[in-house]
Design a protein around this motif. Structure first.
Motif, PDB file in Angstrom:
ATOM      1  N   TYR A  33     -11.458  27.906 -19.243  1.00  0.00           N
ATOM      2  CA  TYR A  33     -11.170  28.825 -20.350  1.00  0.00           C
ATOM      3  C   TYR A  33      -9.722  28.666 -20.794  1.00  0.00           C
ATOM      4  O   TYR A  33      -8.813  28.550 -19.973  1.00  0.00           O
ATOM      5  N   HIS A  34      -9.523  28.668 -22.116  1.00  0.00           N
ATOM      6  CA  HIS A  34      -8.182  28.589 -22.689  1.00  0.00           C
ATOM      7  C   HIS A  34      -7.987  29.730 -23.676  1.00  0.00           C
ATOM      8  O   HIS A  34      -8.891  30.042 -24.478  1.00  0.00           O
ATOM      9  N   LEU A  35      -6.823  30.335 -23.626  1.00  0.00           N
ATOM     10  CA  LEU A  35      -6.410  31.348 -24.592  1.00  0.00           C
ATOM     11  C   LEU A  35      -5.108  30.868 -25.218  1.00  0.00           C
ATOM     12  O   LEU A  35      -4.163  30.502 -24.498  1.00  0.00           O
ATOM     13  N   ALA A  36      -5.050  30.855 -26.550  1.00  0.00           N
ATOM     14  CA  ALA A  36      -3.866  30.342 -27.235  1.00  0.00           C
ATOM     15  C   ALA A  36      -3.592  31.163 -28.485  1.00  0.00           C
ATOM     16  O   ALA A  36      -4.468  31.877 -28.987  1.00  0.00           O
ATOM     17  N   VAL A  37      -2.369  31.071 -28.975  1.00  0.00           N
ATOM     18  CA  VAL A  37      -1.995  31.683 -30.249  1.00  0.00           C
ATOM     19  C   VAL A  37      -1.555  30.579 -31.195  1.00  0.00           C
ATOM     20  O   VAL A  37      -0.971  29.579 -30.764  1.00  0.00           O
ATOM     21  N   ILE A  69      -5.587  34.038 -32.903  1.00  0.00           N
ATOM     22  CA  ILE A  69      -5.788  33.998 -31.460  1.00  0.00           C
ATOM     23  C   ILE A  69      -7.010  33.122 -31.218  1.00  0.00           C
ATOM     24  O   ILE A  69      -8.059  33.320 -31.840  1.00  0.00           O
ATOM     25  N   THR A  70      -6.879  32.153 -30.335  1.00  0.00           N
ATOM     26  CA  THR A  70      -7.941  31.174 -30.096  1.00  0.00           C
ATOM     27  C   THR A  70      -8.489  31.298 -28.682  1.00  0.00           C
ATOM     28  O   THR A  70      -7.722  31.295 -27.717  1.00  0.00           O
ATOM     29  N   ASN A  71      -9.796  31.429 -28.584  1.00  0.00           N
ATOM     30  CA  ASN A  71     -10.502  31.389 -27.305  1.00  0.00           C
ATOM     31  C   ASN A  71     -11.331  30.109 -27.273  1.00  0.00           C
ATOM     32  O   ASN A  71     -12.076  29.837 -28.220  1.00  0.00           O
ATOM     33  N   LYS A  85     -11.943  31.556 -33.121  1.00  0.00           N
ATOM     34  CA  LYS A  85     -10.636  32.016 -33.588  1.00  0.00           C
ATOM     35  C   LYS A  85     -10.782  33.352 -34.310  1.00  0.00           C
ATOM     36  O   LYS A  85     -11.801  33.604 -34.965  1.00  0.00           O
ATOM     37  N   ILE A  86      -9.735  34.174 -34.229  1.00  0.00           N
ATOM     38  CA  ILE A  86      -9.704  35.418 -34.978  1.00  0.00           C
ATOM     39  C   ILE A  86      -8.241  35.731 -35.303  1.00  0.00           C
ATOM     40  O   ILE A  86      -7.354  35.490 -34.474  1.00  0.00           O
ATOM     41  N   GLY A  87      -7.999  36.220 -36.526  1.00  0.00           N
ATOM     42  CA  GLY A  87      -6.623  36.501 -36.904  1.00  0.00           C
ATOM     43  C   GLY A  87      -6.492  36.976 -38.331  1.00  0.00           C
ATOM     44  O   GLY A  87      -7.434  37.524 -38.920  1.00  0.00           O
ATOM     45  N   THR A  88      -5.321  36.754 -38.917  1.00  0.00           N
ATOM     46  CA  THR A  88      -5.022  37.242 -40.254  1.00  0.00           C
ATOM     47  C   THR A  88      -4.257  36.192 -41.053  1.00  0.00           C
ATOM     48  O   THR A  88      -3.569  35.339 -40.471  1.00  0.00           O
ATOM     49  N   LYS A  89      -4.396  36.291 -42.381  1.00  0.00           N
ATOM     50  CA  LYS A  89      -3.738  35.343 -43.275  1.00  0.00           C
ATOM     51  C   LYS A  89      -3.122  36.103 -44.451  1.00  0.00           C
ATOM     52  O   LYS A  89      -3.718  37.060 -44.957  1.00  0.00           O
ATOM     53  N   TYR A  90      -1.940  35.690 -44.864  1.00  0.00           N
ATOM     54  CA  TYR A  90      -1.270  36.254 -46.046  1.00  0.00           C
ATOM     55  C   TYR A  90      -1.043  35.132 -47.043  1.00  0.00           C
ATOM     56  O   TYR A  90      -0.618  34.032 -46.665  1.00  0.00           O
ATOM     57  N   LEU A  91      -1.315  35.403 -48.329  1.00  0.00           N
ATOM     58  CA  LEU A  91      -1.103  34.406 -49.372  1.00  0.00           C
ATOM     59  C   LEU A  91      -0.402  35.038 -50.575  1.00  0.00           C
ATOM     60  O   LEU A  91      -0.734  36.152 -50.991  1.00  0.00           O
ATOM     61  N   ILE A 190      -3.995  23.803 -47.066  1.00  0.00           N
ATOM     62  CA  ILE A 190      -3.449  22.945 -46.021  1.00  0.00           C
ATOM     63  C   ILE A 190      -2.541  23.808 -45.155  1.00  0.00           C
ATOM     64  O   ILE A 190      -1.690  24.539 -45.675  1.00  0.00           O
ATOM     65  N   LYS A 191      -2.734  23.739 -43.849  1.00  0.00           N
ATOM     66  CA  LYS A 191      -1.987  24.580 -42.914  1.00  0.00           C
ATOM     67  C   LYS A 191      -1.291  23.693 -41.888  1.00  0.00           C
ATOM     68  O   LYS A 191      -1.918  22.827 -41.288  1.00  0.00           O
ATOM     69  N   VAL A 192       0.003  23.942 -41.720  1.00  0.00           N
ATOM     70  CA  VAL A 192       0.807  23.176 -40.770  1.00  0.00           C
ATOM     71  C   VAL A 192       1.473  24.170 -39.838  1.00  0.00           C
ATOM     72  O   VAL A 192       2.054  25.169 -40.293  1.00  0.00           O
ATOM     73  N   GLY A 193       1.387  23.927 -38.540  1.00  0.00           N
ATOM     74  CA  GLY A 193       2.014  24.864 -37.621  1.00  0.00           C
ATOM     75  C   GLY A 193       1.940  24.425 -36.177  1.00  0.00           C
ATOM     76  O   GLY A 193       1.823  23.237 -35.869  1.00  0.00           O
ATOM     77  N   PHE A 194       1.984  25.419 -35.294  1.00  0.00           N
ATOM     78  CA  PHE A 194       2.010  25.182 -33.859  1.00  0.00           C
ATOM     79  C   PHE A 194       1.003  26.089 -33.160  1.00  0.00           C
ATOM     80  O   PHE A 194       0.640  27.145 -33.667  1.00  0.00           O
ATOM     81  N   THR A 195       0.572  25.649 -31.993  1.00  0.00           N
ATOM     82  CA  THR A 195      -0.249  26.474 -31.132  1.00  0.00           C
ATOM     83  C   THR A 195       0.384  26.500 -29.739  1.00  0.00           C
ATOM     84  O   THR A 195       0.887  25.475 -29.257  1.00  0.00           O
ATOM     85  N   TYR A 196       0.378  27.682 -29.148  1.00  0.00           N
ATOM     86  CA  TYR A 196       0.937  27.858 -27.810  1.00  0.00           C
ATOM     87  C   TYR A 196      -0.173  28.319 -26.880  1.00  0.00           C
ATOM     88  O   TYR A 196      -0.830  29.325 -27.137  1.00  0.00           O
ATOM     89  N   GLN A 197      -0.391  27.571 -25.814  1.00  0.00           N
ATOM     90  CA  GLN A 197      -1.467  27.885 -24.873  1.00  0.00           C
ATOM     91  C   GLN A 197      -0.975  28.885 -23.839  1.00  0.00           C
ATOM     92  O   GLN A 197      -0.063  28.612 -23.053  1.00  0.00           O
ATOM     93  N   ILE A 198      -1.587  30.084 -23.837  1.00  0.00           N
ATOM     94  CA  ILE A 198      -1.234  31.128 -22.874  1.00  0.00           C
ATOM     95  C   ILE A 198      -1.928  30.879 -21.537  1.00  0.00           C
ATOM     96  O   ILE A 198      -1.322  30.973 -20.469  1.00  0.00           O
ATOM     97  N   LEU A 199      -3.226  30.559 -21.593  1.00  0.00           N
ATOM     98  CA  LEU A 199      -4.014  30.271 -20.381  1.00  0.00           C
ATOM     99  C   LEU A 199      -4.637  28.894 -20.485  1.00  0.00           C
ATOM    100  O   LEU A 199      -5.032  28.474 -21.574  1.00  0.00           O
TER     101      LEU A 199
END
Length: 199
Positions: A33-37, A69-71, A85-91, A190-199
């Protein structure tokens, strides 16, 4: 007799479903199992001309941000990683229409379901089916049509540090594609960014 056959068919389907779940369950139990943001900068645009009240609009590139948040479960002895994945987006979007300038802002609640494929220890590709509220929450009513927006997403991730990945996502909205919805939420993103793995 028809009622008896219908009941037998239901029992057979239920039995097959239980067998399928029982077969798949050990894989998920043994899966890692992995949990990430995730945090991304979003750039949006439309490939077709947008019209509102028979007036064409000249649009600038939309931009904003997204947090998710990614499971996920990395299946044992497999390169696949089912992902939710679940989260929010602003445009923020802007443009000109009939010699007048306009600006829009919108917040979306977003979810995604799909899988990733690990090419090697560094590169990962993924395919996600996305769902988000099409109408802003102020206008979100159960009796209204086109409440949800459906998207297809492709992503690439590159490991830059043990818990950090750089990522690139392309998202295409395939429903609804009416012009007045695309003003605030462009069809191509198009989305560019980072993901950080918590678990």
């Amino acid at each position: 007799m028809d009622l008896f056959n219908a009941q037998n068919k239901r029992k057979t389907r239920l039995t097959l479903l239980i067998i399928c779940l029982a077969t798949a369950l050990p894989s998920f139990v043994n899966a890692q199992y992995h949990l990430a943001v995730e945090a991304q900068y979003v750039l949006g645009f439309n490939s077709k001309e947008i019209n509102l009240h028979h007036q064409s609009a000249s649009e600038n590139l939309g931009h904003g941000y997204q947090f998710m948040i990614t499971n996920s479960y990395h299946l044992p002895q497999s390169k696949f990683e089912p992902t939710f994945k679940i989260g929010t987006k602003y445009l923020y979007t802007s443009g000109q229409m009939d010699d007048l300038s306009y600006t829009t802002e919108t917040y979306k609640f977003a979810m995604g379901l799909g899988t990733r494929y690990h090419i090697d220890s560094t590169f990962t590709v993924g395919a996600i089916f996305g769902l988000e509220n099409n109408l802003d929450f102020d206008y979100f009513r159960t009796q209204t049509s086109d409440l949800f927006r459906y998207t297809a997403q492709g992503e690439i991730q590159y490991k830059i540090r043990p818990k950090w990945n750089a990522m690139l996502i392309y998202e295409y909205a395939f429903y609804p594609t009416s012009g007045h919805y695309l003003f605030t939420n462009p069809q191509h993103q198009i989305k560019v960014g980072f993901t950080y793995q918590i678990l």
